[in-house]
Motif scaffolding. Structure first.
Motif, PDB file in Angstrom:
ATOM      1  N   LEU A  25       0.819  -0.953  -0.205  1.00 24.02           N
ATOM      2  CA  LEU A  25       0.041  -0.193  -0.012  1.00 24.02           C
ATOM      3  C   LEU A  25       0.819   0.873   0.151  1.00 24.02           C
ATOM      4  N   LEU A  26       1.850   1.224   0.514  1.00 16.87           N
ATOM      5  CA  LEU A  26       2.598   1.853   0.621  1.00 16.87           C
ATOM      6  C   LEU A  26       3.714   2.366  -0.906  1.00 16.87           C
ATOM      7  N   GLY A  27       3.740   1.346  -1.587  1.00 17.89           N
ATOM      8  CA  GLY A  27       4.790   1.462  -2.547  1.00 17.89           C
ATOM      9  C   GLY A  27       3.804   1.772  -3.719  1.00 17.89           C
ATOM     10  N   SER A  28       2.913   2.327  -3.329  1.00 16.83           N
ATOM     11  CA  SER A  28       1.944   2.659  -4.536  1.00 16.83           C
ATOM     12  C   SER A  28       0.779   4.072  -4.172  1.00 16.83           C
ATOM     13  N   THR A  29       0.415   5.049  -4.864  1.00 21.41           N
ATOM     14  CA  THR A  29      -1.284   5.435  -4.490  1.00 21.41           C
ATOM     15  C   THR A  29      -2.320   4.848  -5.260  1.00 21.41           C
ATOM     16  N   ALA A  30      -1.775   4.066  -5.974  1.00 20.09           N
ATOM     17  CA  ALA A  30      -2.310   3.211  -7.258  1.00 20.09           C
ATOM     18  C   ALA A  30      -3.169   1.737  -6.376  1.00 20.09           C
ATOM     19  N   PRO A  31      -3.756   0.741  -6.945  1.00 23.29           N
ATOM     20  CA  PRO A  31      -3.630  -0.065  -6.978  1.00 23.29           C
ATOM     21  C   PRO A  31      -2.092  -1.228  -8.060  1.00 23.29           C
ATOM     22  N   MET A  32      -2.087  -1.977  -7.051  1.00 26.10           N
ATOM     23  CA  MET A  32      -0.997  -2.714  -8.355  1.00 26.10           C
ATOM     24  C   MET A  32      -1.853  -3.504  -9.261  1.00 26.10           C
ATOM     25  N   GLY A 193      17.171   1.014   4.622  1.00 21.58           N
ATOM     26  CA  GLY A 193      16.686   1.873   3.526  1.00 21.58           C
ATOM     27  C   GLY A 193      16.264   3.117   3.956  1.00 21.58           C
ATOM     28  N   GLN A 194      16.151   3.940   4.797  1.00 23.49           N
ATOM     29  CA  GLN A 194      16.456   4.733   5.045  1.00 23.49           C
ATOM     30  C   GLN A 194      16.750   6.263   4.638  1.00 23.49           C
ATOM     31  N   LEU A 195      18.043   5.249   5.117  1.00 18.10           N
ATOM     32  CA  LEU A 195      18.861   6.526   5.052  1.00 18.10           C
ATOM     33  C   LEU A 195      19.574   7.129   4.173  1.00 18.10           C
ATOM     34  N   VAL A 208      16.162   7.646  14.150  1.00 17.47           N
ATOM     35  CA  VAL A 208      16.896   6.320  15.426  1.00 17.47           C
ATOM     36  C   VAL A 208      15.760   6.473  16.400  1.00 17.47           C
ATOM     37  N   ILE A 209      15.012   8.300  16.055  1.00  9.94           N
ATOM     38  CA  ILE A 209      14.412   8.076  17.412  1.00  9.94           C
ATOM     39  C   ILE A 209      13.122   7.570  16.887  1.00  9.94           C
ATOM     40  N   VAL A 210      12.806   8.094  16.068  1.00 11.46           N
ATOM     41  CA  VAL A 210      11.324   7.352  15.080  1.00 11.46           C
ATOM     42  C   VAL A 210      10.865   6.074  15.316  1.00 11.46           C
ATOM     43  N   ASN A 211      11.886   5.407  14.979  1.00  6.23           N
ATOM     44  CA  ASN A 211      12.112   3.841  14.291  1.00  6.23           C
ATOM     45  C   ASN A 211      12.189   3.538  16.081  1.00  6.23           C
ATOM     46  N   LEU A 212      12.784   4.120  16.550  1.00  2.56           N
ATOM     47  CA  LEU A 212      12.510   3.666  18.120  1.00  2.56           C
ATOM     48  C   LEU A 212      11.412   4.014  18.996  1.00  2.56           C
ATOM     49  N   SER A 213      10.218   4.675  18.031  1.00  2.07           N
ATOM     50  CA  SER A 213       9.317   5.342  18.918  1.00  2.07           C
ATOM     51  C   SER A 213       8.063   3.614  18.798  1.00  2.07           C
ATOM     52  N   GLY A 214       8.795   3.467  17.356  1.00  2.00           N
ATOM     53  CA  GLY A 214       7.784   2.235  16.914  1.00  2.00           C
ATOM     54  C   GLY A 214       7.179   0.520  18.081  1.00  2.00           C
ATOM     55  N   GLY A 215       9.529  -0.004  18.399  1.00  3.75           N
ATOM     56  CA  GLY A 215       9.531  -0.156  19.434  1.00  3.75           C
ATOM     57  C   GLY A 215       8.474   0.010  20.480  1.00  3.75           C
ATOM     58  N   ILE A 216       8.794   1.491  20.825  1.00  2.00           N
ATOM     59  CA  ILE A 216       7.900   1.802  22.411  1.00  2.00           C
ATOM     60  C   ILE A 216       6.542   1.789  22.321  1.00  2.00           C
ATOM     61  N   LEU A 217       6.131   1.853  21.367  1.00  2.00           N
ATOM     62  CA  LEU A 217       4.175   1.860  21.163  1.00  2.00           C
ATOM     63  C   LEU A 217       3.936   1.083  21.248  1.00  2.00           C
ATOM     64  N   ALA A 249       3.383   7.642   7.099  1.00  2.00           N
ATOM     65  CA  ALA A 249       3.950   7.125   6.427  1.00  2.00           C
ATOM     66  C   ALA A 249       3.769   7.265   4.564  1.00  2.00           C
ATOM     67  N   ALA A 250       2.530   7.929   4.689  1.00  2.00           N
ATOM     68  CA  ALA A 250       1.381   7.686   3.408  1.00  2.00           C
ATOM     69  C   ALA A 250       1.603   8.904   2.789  1.00  2.00           C
ATOM     70  N   ALA A 251       1.645   9.956   3.525  1.00  2.00           N
ATOM     71  CA  ALA A 251       1.983  11.508   3.825  1.00  2.00           C
ATOM     72  C   ALA A 251       3.227  11.473   2.414  1.00  2.00           C
ATOM     73  N   ALA A 252       3.270  12.196   1.235  1.00  2.85           N
ATOM     74  CA  ALA A 252       4.024  12.860   0.367  1.00  2.85           C
ATOM     75  C   ALA A 252       5.666  13.440   1.342  1.00  2.85           C
ATOM     76  N   SER A 253       6.024  13.169   1.994  1.00  2.66           N
ATOM     77  CA  SER A 253       6.606  13.864   2.413  1.00  2.66           C
ATOM     78  C   SER A 253       8.195  13.172   2.458  1.00  2.66           C
ATOM     79  N   LYS A 254       9.233  14.367   2.793  1.00  3.30           N
ATOM     80  CA  LYS A 254      10.287  13.050   3.327  1.00  3.30           C
ATOM     81  C   LYS A 254      10.632  12.069   4.236  1.00  3.30           C
ATOM     82  N   ASP A 255       9.438  12.166   5.025  1.00  5.50           N
ATOM     83  CA  ASP A 255       9.577  11.997   6.659  1.00  5.50           C
ATOM     84  C   ASP A 255       8.745   9.945   6.198  1.00  5.50           C
ATOM     85  N   ALA A 256       8.427  10.484   5.244  1.00  3.12           N
ATOM     86  CA  ALA A 256       7.597   9.342   4.391  1.00  3.12           C
ATOM     87  C   ALA A 256       8.054   7.283   5.307  1.00  3.12           C
ATOM     88  N   LYS A 257       9.029   7.364   4.402  1.00  4.77           N
ATOM     89  CA  LYS A 257      10.230   6.523   4.985  1.00  4.77           C
ATOM     90  C   LYS A 257      10.464   5.829   6.169  1.00  4.77           C
TER      91      LYS A 257
END
Length: 318
Positions: A25-32, A193-195, A208-217, A249-257
């Motif tokens: 879903l995050l790879g494309s805005t249209a269905p594959m 893949g994000q760097l 690093v902080i945002v990715n770690l927040s996924g584990g904390i959540l 993650a679905a937003a059109a921004s640099k932070d999506a990845k």
């Protein structure tokens, strides 16, 4: 829906279906398209079959096995750096990490890994099409969406990434904790893949902080689940967290990845918490978050040390 259904059916790896669906879903805005979907599914499937064969043949010959894994990881990183393959390449990496670790560290689970992969691929594909059918993307959004840029890959950077990931996999192969072994190299692969070569130190630390927040959540979510354990509670918890992380993650921004990586971390850790796999219960949640944090810092520091300096300066100048 995918996560809750997987838990209800007693899936051994309940995070696999929703993770595949999220990546598609995050790879494309249209269905594959059907052809592209079948191609990605077959690529992932045959990767799993090939990794099973390699694990059975060379699993007890560690040096040869690691060299073969390194070649697979290298080609995946080359494809990523050239902008080819989309989300399927990361999923191939995940499969190439999961199958050897499960095959060596858990012999009982290794016998069913192929059926686990098939279920994950089919379930993720169906959820992707269902999501687009129920909530179609506005045509205006599709029109402005840009496809991935194809560029010349950096073989030196791909080689450095391969070395970083291979060390993490090798370290986990001597660890008898399956839950820890799975999450560490997948976290490393996700972060690599994000760097971005042009990212500043502050951006890298934020990554690093945002990715770690996924584990904390995931830890907080599991604690909430223990208060009222039910499938409906799992549905609400996963829905709330994935709306927060998946929306960014679905937003059109640099932070999506970045937020896509945090979502992946959350799904894996929370999935391991509710998984029937022995040794993946709640008492090791704090340990797994420590492992995630260590994997993130390890990948970031090694990338700074091993990535080609000349390419970094050229990207920053441009």
């Amino acid at each position: 829906m995918g996560f809750t259904a997987a838990v209800a059916m007693g899936a051994i790896v309940p995070f696999l279906v929703p993770m595949f669906a999220a990546q598609f879903l995050l790879g494309s805005t249209a269905p594959m398209p059907l052809g592209k979907t079948l191609g990605a599914a077959l690529l992932i499937f045959f990767t799993g079959v090939g990794m099973m064969v390699l694990t059975n043949l060379f699993g007890d010959r560690h040096a040869t096995f690691l060299i073969l894994l390194g070649l697979i990881y290298f080609f995946c990183f080359v494809a990523q750096l050239s902008g080819k393959g989309g989300p399927a390449i990361f999923l191939v990496q995940v499969v190439a990490i999961m199958v050897p670790l499960i095959g060596i560290l858990n012999k009982d689970l290794a016998n069913s890994i192929l059926s686990i992969l098939v279920t994950g691929i089919l379930g993720g594909t169906l959820l992707m099409w269902l999501a687009h059918a129920v909530i179609p993307e506005p045509p205006s959004t599709r029109a402005v969406a840009t496809s991935a840029t194809v560029r010349s890959p950096s073989y030196r950077r791909a080689l450095a990434n391969t070395a970083i990931l291979l060390v993490a996999v090798a370290a986990c192969l001597i660890n008898d904790q399956l839950s820890a072994a799975l999450v560490i190299p997948i976290t490393v692969a996700s972060l690599l893949g994000q760097l971005d070569l042009s990212a500043s130190g502050r951006v890298a630390i934020g990554l690093v902080i945002v990715n770690l927040s996924g584990g904390i959540l995931a830890s907080v979510a599991y604690s909430i689940l223990t208060l009222r354990p039910s499938l409906f509670s799992i549905f609400l918890i996963v829905l709330a967290v994935t709306l927060i992380l998946g929306g960014r993650a679905a937003a059109a921004s640099k932070d999506a990845k970045m937020f896509a990586g945090a979502l992946t971390t959350f799904l894996i850790l929370f999935g391991l918490g509710v998984s029937p796999v022995p040794g993946s219960a709640a008492e090791s949640f704090a340990t797994r978050i420590v492992f995630v944090g260590a994997a993130l810092i390890y990948a970031l520091l090694l990338a700074v040390l091993l990535w080609p300096r000349s390419e970094t300066r050229e990207r920053q100048a441009s």
